[in-house]
Design an enzyme around this catalytic site. Structure first.
Site, PDB file in Angstrom:
ATOM      1  N   SER A   1       1.011  -1.082  -0.025  1.00  0.00           N
ATOM      2  CA  SER A   1      -0.108  -0.082   0.107  1.00  0.00           C
ATOM      3  C   SER A   1       0.652   1.268  -0.055  1.00  0.00           C
ATOM      4  O   SER A   1       1.991   1.292   0.427  1.00  0.00           O
ATOM      5  CB  SER A   1      -1.010  -0.027   1.044  1.00  0.00           C
ATOM      6  OG  SER A   1      -1.558   1.158   1.441  1.00  0.00           O
TER       7      SER A   1
ATOM      8  N   TYR B   1      -2.987  -1.229  10.061  1.00  0.00           N
ATOM      9  CA  TYR B   1      -2.740  -1.340   8.459  1.00  0.00           C
ATOM     10  C   TYR B   1      -1.452  -0.924   8.179  1.00  0.00           C
ATOM     11  O   TYR B   1      -0.720  -1.576   7.396  1.00  0.00           O
ATOM     12  CB  TYR B   1      -3.891  -0.559   7.784  1.00  0.00           C
ATOM     13  CG  TYR B   1      -3.972  -0.807   6.431  1.00  0.00           C
ATOM     14  CD1 TYR B   1      -4.513  -1.916   5.646  1.00  0.00           C
ATOM     15  CD2 TYR B   1      -3.585   0.198   5.496  1.00  0.00           C
ATOM     16  CE1 TYR B   1      -4.508  -2.157   4.426  1.00  0.00           C
ATOM     17  CE2 TYR B   1      -3.592   0.212   4.136  1.00  0.00           C
ATOM     18  CZ  TYR B   1      -4.133  -0.881   3.516  1.00  0.00           C
ATOM     19  OH  TYR B   1      -4.080  -1.321   2.226  1.00  0.00           O
TER      20      TYR B   1
END
Length: 258
Positions: free
Chosen positions: A146, A159
């Protein structure tokens, strides 16, 4: 003379988190260029529907239920794939979840869930698929990172930690398994219009339309990514076009990190 840069016909791909979003779009695209695709997901209903859609369109696909946080499950699925198809040429470790909370607000079980699915899942399935690749001629592994694996983000502590782990795990795997002709790379999407992104609006108690619009206008290309945008990047990393690319991250984010 037309060149077949992809050369993926008769090869086998395994895609996790394949029931929807980026996973499904990638499974569909890989099938369209000739691969036999095995879709893995914990959601059996949506996973079967996804595989059936690909089959109905004339391509090769099979769904297998898999919990990527379970070593027993990952090993059993890998053995079934080997027995059925003989080899694996492409592995797309894509399964992931997000909790939009700070470390103060996160519950321990929420931290564990994000790390287990998004990071441990990459390790576990790779553990059992890599020996299959190594017995053949090698292969390409693509892990979903990401933009927040490369920089921090607000209210997404677990995350960010998981995706940063994926980025560096990718580099370690590339070093360890390059001698087996296994390339390992990481694709780092920006905000992409998926059920996962839309769930973030709910978690943050924000109106979905405004949340998506704000996510789009903040980047140079002024739009959200589509699952197909990310799938094209995965196809590049899976194909011979990237034959000397390993241990790196490909950012596909409309310029968000520029």
């Amino acid at each position: 003379m037309e060149k077949d840069y992809f050369k993926l016909t008769n090869k086998v791909a395994v895609v996790t988190g394949a029931a929807s979003g980026i996973g499904y779009a990638t499974a569909e695209l890989l099938a369209e260029v000739g691969l036999q695709v095995i879709l893995l997901d914990i959601d059996e209903v949506k996973g079967e529907q996804a595989a059936s859609t690909i089959l109905e369109n004339g391509y090769q696909a099979q769904f297998m239920k898999c919990d990527v946080t379970s070593a027993v499950n990952c090993q059993a699925v890998s053995e079934e794939i080997k027995q059925t198809y003989g080899n694996v040429d492409v592995l797309f470790n894509n399964a992931g979840i997000i909790k939009r909370k700070t470390v103060v607000d996160l519950e321990e079980h929420e931290w564990d869930a994000v790390i287990d699915v998004s990071l441990k899942g990459v390790y576990l399935l790779s553990k059992y698929i890599i020996p299959i690749m190594a017995e053949g001629t090698g292969g390409s592994i693509i892990n979903t990172g990401s933009g927040w694996g490369l920089k921090g983000g607000d209210k997404a502590a677990s995350y960010c930690a998981a995706k940063a782990g994926v980025v560096n795990l990718t580099k370690a795997m590339a070093i360890d398994h390059g001698p087996q002709n296994i390339r390992v790379n990481c694709i780092c999407p920006g905000d992409t219009d998926t059920p996962l992104l839309r769930s973030e609006a709910q978690q943050l108690n924000l109106e979905e339309g405004s949340f998506l619009k704000d996510s789009a206008v903040s980047r140079p290309l002024a739009r959200l990514g589509t699952p197909q945008d990310i799938a094209k990047g995965v196809l590049f990393l899976a194909s011979d076009l990237s034959s000397w690319v390993t241990g790196t991250e490909l950012v596909v984010d409309g310029g968000g990190l520029a």
